[in-house]
Design a protein around this motif. Structure first.
Motif, PDB file in Angstrom:
ATOM      1  N   HIS A  74      15.482  -5.231   8.159  1.00 55.06           N
ATOM      2  CA  HIS A  74      15.709  -6.671   8.299  1.00 55.06           C
ATOM      3  C   HIS A  74      14.460  -7.450   7.917  1.00 55.06           C
ATOM      4  N   ARG A  75      13.307  -6.981   8.367  1.00 50.27           N
ATOM      5  CA  ARG A  75      12.057  -7.695   8.072  1.00 50.27           C
ATOM      6  C   ARG A  75      11.804  -7.776   6.568  1.00 50.27           C
ATOM      7  N   LEU A  76      12.206  -6.758   5.835  1.00 49.50           N
ATOM      8  CA  LEU A  76      11.980  -6.747   4.390  1.00 49.50           C
ATOM      9  C   LEU A  76      12.739  -7.865   3.677  1.00 49.50           C
ATOM     10  N   THR A  77      13.793  -8.395   4.295  1.00 52.19           N
ATOM     11  CA  THR A  77      14.555  -9.473   3.656  1.00 52.19           C
ATOM     12  C   THR A  77      13.941 -10.844   3.899  1.00 52.19           C
ATOM     13  N   THR A  78      12.871 -10.914   4.697  1.00 56.88           N
ATOM     14  CA  THR A  78      12.306 -12.208   5.105  1.00 56.88           C
ATOM     15  C   THR A  78      11.007 -12.558   4.399  1.00 56.88           C
ATOM     16  N   LEU A  79      10.520 -11.707   3.520  1.00 54.68           N
ATOM     17  CA  LEU A  79       9.158 -11.852   2.985  1.00 54.68           C
ATOM     18  C   LEU A  79       9.116 -12.842   1.823  1.00 54.68           C
ATOM     19  N   GLN A  80       9.225 -14.117   2.149  1.00 55.39           N
ATOM     20  CA  GLN A  80       9.278 -15.151   1.118  1.00 55.39           C
ATOM     21  C   GLN A  80       8.202 -16.214   1.296  1.00 55.39           C
ATOM     22  N   ARG A  81       7.075 -15.838   1.857  1.00 54.79           N
ATOM     23  CA  ARG A  81       5.978 -16.803   2.029  1.00 54.79           C
ATOM     24  C   ARG A  81       5.433 -17.218   0.667  1.00 54.79           C
ATOM     25  N   VAL A  82       5.253 -18.507   0.474  1.00 53.29           N
ATOM     26  CA  VAL A  82       4.736 -19.023  -0.789  1.00 53.29           C
ATOM     27  C   VAL A  82       3.346 -18.442  -1.046  1.00 53.29           C
ATOM     28  N   ARG A  98       3.718   2.680  11.715  1.00 55.57           N
ATOM     29  CA  ARG A  98       2.553   1.789  11.762  1.00 55.57           C
ATOM     30  C   ARG A  98       2.812   0.579  12.649  1.00 55.57           C
ATOM     31  N   PHE A  99       4.057   0.103  12.690  1.00 57.59           N
ATOM     32  CA  PHE A  99       4.340  -1.124  13.437  1.00 57.59           C
ATOM     33  C   PHE A  99       5.243  -0.886  14.654  1.00 57.59           C
ATOM     34  N   GLY A 100       5.491   0.376  14.984  1.00 61.25           N
ATOM     35  CA  GLY A 100       6.271   0.684  16.173  1.00 61.25           C
ATOM     36  C   GLY A 100       7.668   0.102  16.140  1.00 61.25           C
ATOM     37  N   SER A 101       8.297   0.152  14.975  1.00 58.73           N
ATOM     38  CA  SER A 101       9.598  -0.482  14.781  1.00 58.73           C
ATOM     39  C   SER A 101      10.642   0.553  14.383  1.00 58.73           C
ATOM     40  N   SER A 102      11.896   0.168  14.483  1.00 57.36           N
ATOM     41  CA  SER A 102      12.990   1.036  14.066  1.00 57.36           C
ATOM     42  C   SER A 102      13.290   0.844  12.586  1.00 57.36           C
ATOM     43  N   PHE A 103      14.086   1.735  12.022  1.00 58.46           N
ATOM     44  CA  PHE A 103      14.486   1.605  10.620  1.00 58.46           C
ATOM     45  C   PHE A 103      15.193   0.272  10.388  1.00 58.46           C
ATOM     46  N   PRO A 105      22.893  12.087   8.731  1.00 57.72           N
ATOM     47  CA  PRO A 105      22.222  10.989   9.429  1.00 57.72           C
ATOM     48  C   PRO A 105      20.703  11.137   9.425  1.00 57.72           C
ATOM     49  N   PHE A 106      20.053   9.978   9.476  1.00 61.61           N
ATOM     50  CA  PHE A 106      18.594   9.888   9.576  1.00 61.61           C
ATOM     51  C   PHE A 106      17.878  10.334   8.310  1.00 61.61           C
ATOM     52  N   GLU A 107      18.622  10.522   7.204  1.00 58.85           N
ATOM     53  CA  GLU A 107      18.018  10.738   5.902  1.00 58.85           C
ATOM     54  C   GLU A 107      18.206   9.478   5.066  1.00 58.85           C
ATOM     55  N   GLN A 135       0.819  -1.212   0.000  1.00 63.31           N
ATOM     56  CA  GLN A 135       0.000   0.000   0.000  1.00 63.31           C
ATOM     57  C   GLN A 135       0.856   1.267   0.000  1.00 63.31           C
ATOM     58  N   THR A 136       1.996   1.221   0.656  1.00 62.63           N
ATOM     59  CA  THR A 136       2.828   2.417   0.822  1.00 62.63           C
ATOM     60  C   THR A 136       4.008   2.468  -0.141  1.00 62.63           C
ATOM     61  N   GLY A 137       4.167   1.448  -0.976  1.00 61.14           N
ATOM     62  CA  GLY A 137       5.342   1.401  -1.842  1.00 61.14           C
ATOM     63  C   GLY A 137       6.615   1.164  -1.049  1.00 61.14           C
ATOM     64  N   TYR A 138       6.466   0.402   0.051  1.00 62.72           N
ATOM     65  CA  TYR A 138       7.606   0.066   0.915  1.00 62.72           C
ATOM     66  C   TYR A 138       8.251   1.325   1.505  1.00 62.72           C
ATOM     67  N   GLN A 139       7.423   2.307   1.837  1.00 61.55           N
ATOM     68  CA  GLN A 139       7.944   3.530   2.447  1.00 61.55           C
ATOM     69  C   GLN A 139       8.285   3.241   3.911  1.00 61.55           C
ATOM     70  N   ILE A 140       9.547   3.228   4.224  1.00 60.91           N
ATOM     71  CA  ILE A 140      10.007   2.707   5.512  1.00 60.91           C
ATOM     72  C   ILE A 140       9.543   3.566   6.679  1.00 60.91           C
ATOM     73  N   GLN A 141       9.516   4.871   6.525  1.00 58.23           N
ATOM     74  CA  GLN A 141       9.101   5.732   7.631  1.00 58.23           C
ATOM     75  C   GLN A 141       7.673   5.430   8.063  1.00 58.23           C
ATOM     76  N   ILE A 142       6.785   5.208   7.103  1.00 58.86           N
ATOM     77  CA  ILE A 142       5.396   4.873   7.448  1.00 58.86           C
ATOM     78  C   ILE A 142       5.346   3.502   8.114  1.00 58.86           C
ATOM     79  N   LEU A 143       6.107   2.550   7.595  1.00 54.91           N
ATOM     80  CA  LEU A 143       6.125   1.209   8.184  1.00 54.91           C
ATOM     81  C   LEU A 143       6.639   1.275   9.622  1.00 54.91           C
TER      82      LEU A 143
END
Length: 463
Positions: free
Chosen positions: A298-306, A288-293, A355-357, A277-285
């Motif tokens: 790291h999570r983006l490298t795991t998305l291999q569900r069949v 939305r999920f209360g996570s760090s950059f 930093p942070f850009e 939905q966001t085009g993988y916009q990390i700041q929004i992610l």
């Protein structure tokens, strides 16, 4: 390709031997002849879908493990290694690689180990091959950094916790308190110097340092919950890795509990839907999920569900000296992450200045591949010796052919003629007359001319 035949003889032979079964015994269990099983194990017959399911049921494993067992990441991974200039005169094509992997997978695996040790400047010795970091990285990449069972358990648990409370951190604390009789206590840095988390089973407390930010606190309590409630699945993965090194086993177990924590904070279905939905916009992610950059990266490298795969990202984390402290190739086959060296022309090295850009770049490698990268500087936790706050650069990347849907690539020209040419570090790069070159390429003869001085002192014969 969907119709690609699966040859998995080496993996099936390992499964059979691990179960102490003869070919005759396994053939009987699969209702096939021993001679046919022999042909499958010698990669002279492909594995049918029926046999794959029977094997998965007999040995209780994920069928994708058979695909992940291809030496060096299969044809693509082997191709990247053979793109090294030292093999340029051999003209090895894809069909030849396919034949090699089918006919002699063990010799291909031996080549991979020798080449990878050579590329990282290591000697192939008993000490080096037992390096725990190398061992766990090999195991993680064998699974493409996707552990389906952990994702499924974490997703179910996340939905259950979400029903009880909107605050994930609070919901995890309540579950630890009620179901596992564990309390959380935040302690001053002076009480927990150089320690971020301590589990005190005598006091039934998880003690956390006050230095942890909110995302890191949630991550730590989620990891503990995973260690408890996904213990059997984690134990199974660790046992399946069959490490002979205690350090490797410990680090792999920590990786799996961290994987669970990320999967609990960013449940698969909801997370990949948000990515799309966001085009993988990390700041929004992050919000939305209360996570760090770094957690999102790291999570983006795991998305291999069949049936529900995300974009094939790689991730790498380096310090100011360029030393790698994290790398996950996932399904990207990203040589930028795999390389032992990095090119100074890659802008991941310049993110510390702003930093942070988020810094993006379209780069082209010598093998003709194009990559879209996103890099950002992040800070570690605490101050450590000398009051120094750790700083790292986190780089994400994926093949340019997949980048068009990214928020960061909107309006960008992703064609091959718009790339910035870089290499895989000076020792592996044969681009001539690069003014940034700091070392000569390996396996090239230096051109010595006392009457000329070029842009670099390392002029070399490129053919």
């Amino acid at each position: 390709m969907a119709d690609r035949k699966l040859f998995a003889g080496a993996a099936i032979k390992r499964l059979r031997r691990g179960a102490n079964m003869t070919q005759v015994a396994l053939a009987d269990a699969l209702d096939i002849s021993a001679s046919y099983l022999n042909l499958i194990e010698r990669n002279q017959r492909p594995l049918s879908a029926r046999l794959m399911l029977l094997l998965a049921d007999r040995f209780d494993f994920d069928p994708r493990q058979l695909v992940a067992d291809e030496p060096g990441g299969g044809v693509n991974g082997m191709g990247r290694r053979l793109a090294d200039p030292m093999f340029a005169d051999l003209a090895i094509d894809r069909s030849e690689l396919e034949e090699w992997l089918i006919a002699a997978p063990n010799t291909a695996e031996a080549f991979v180990r020798l080449f990878d040790n050579r590329s990282t400047g290591q000697l192939v010795t008993a000490v080096e091959t037992s390096d725990p970091i190398s061992l766990i990285r090999t195991e993680i990449e064998r699974w493409r950094n996707h552990f389906a069972d952990l994702d499924s358990i974490a997703e179910t648990l996340a939905d259950e916790l979400r029903l009880g409370a909107g605050d994930l951190y609070g919901a995890i604390l309540e579950r630890l308190r009620v179901k596992h009789q564990l309390a959380i206590r935040i302690l001053p840095e002076s009480v927990l110097p150089e320690i971020l988390r301590r589990l005190d089973l005598h006091a039934r407390q998880l003690q956390l340092s006050e230095m942890l930010d909110p995302a890191s606190r949630t991550f730590q309590v989620a990891a503990l919950l995973g260690e408890i409630e996904a213990q059997s699945e984690i134990d199974g993965l660790v046992s399946g890795a069959d490490f002979q090194d205690n350090a490797a086993e410990h680090l792999y177990r920590r990786h799996l509990s961290s994987y669970f924590a990320a999967a609990l904070m960013m449940p698969y279905a909801r997370f990949i839907r948000a990515c799309e939905q966001t085009g993988y916009q990390i700041q929004i992610l992050q919000r939305r999920f209360g996570s760090s950059f770094e957690q999102v990266a790291h999570r983006l490298t795991t998305l291999q569900r069949v049936g529900s795969r995300g974009l094939p990202f790689f991730m790498i984390r380096i310090d100011r000296s360029g030393l790698v402290s994290k790398r996950f190739v996932g399904a990207s086959n990203g040589s930028l992450a795999e390389s032992a060296h990095r090119c100074a022309l890659w802008n991941i090295h310049r993110v510390f200045d702003r930093p942070f850009e988020e810094h993006t770049q379209l780069v082209g490698l010598e093998d003709g591949s194009s990559w879209f990268t996103i890099s950002r500087a992040v800070q570690g936790i605490g101050y450590g010796v000398g009051g120094i706050t750790p700083e790292f650069a986190v780089g994400l990347g994926l093949s340019a052919e997949h980048a068009a849907t990214l928020y960061y690539a909107r309006g960008a020209n992703l064609s091959a003629d718009n790339v910035e040419l870089i290499g895989l570090g000076c020792p592996a790069c044969t681009r001539a007359q690069c003014s940034q070159r700091s070392a000569p390429p390996k396996n090239r003869v230096l051109r010595l001319d006392i009457q000329e001085t070029g842009l670099t002192p390392f002029s070399f014969v490129n053919d």
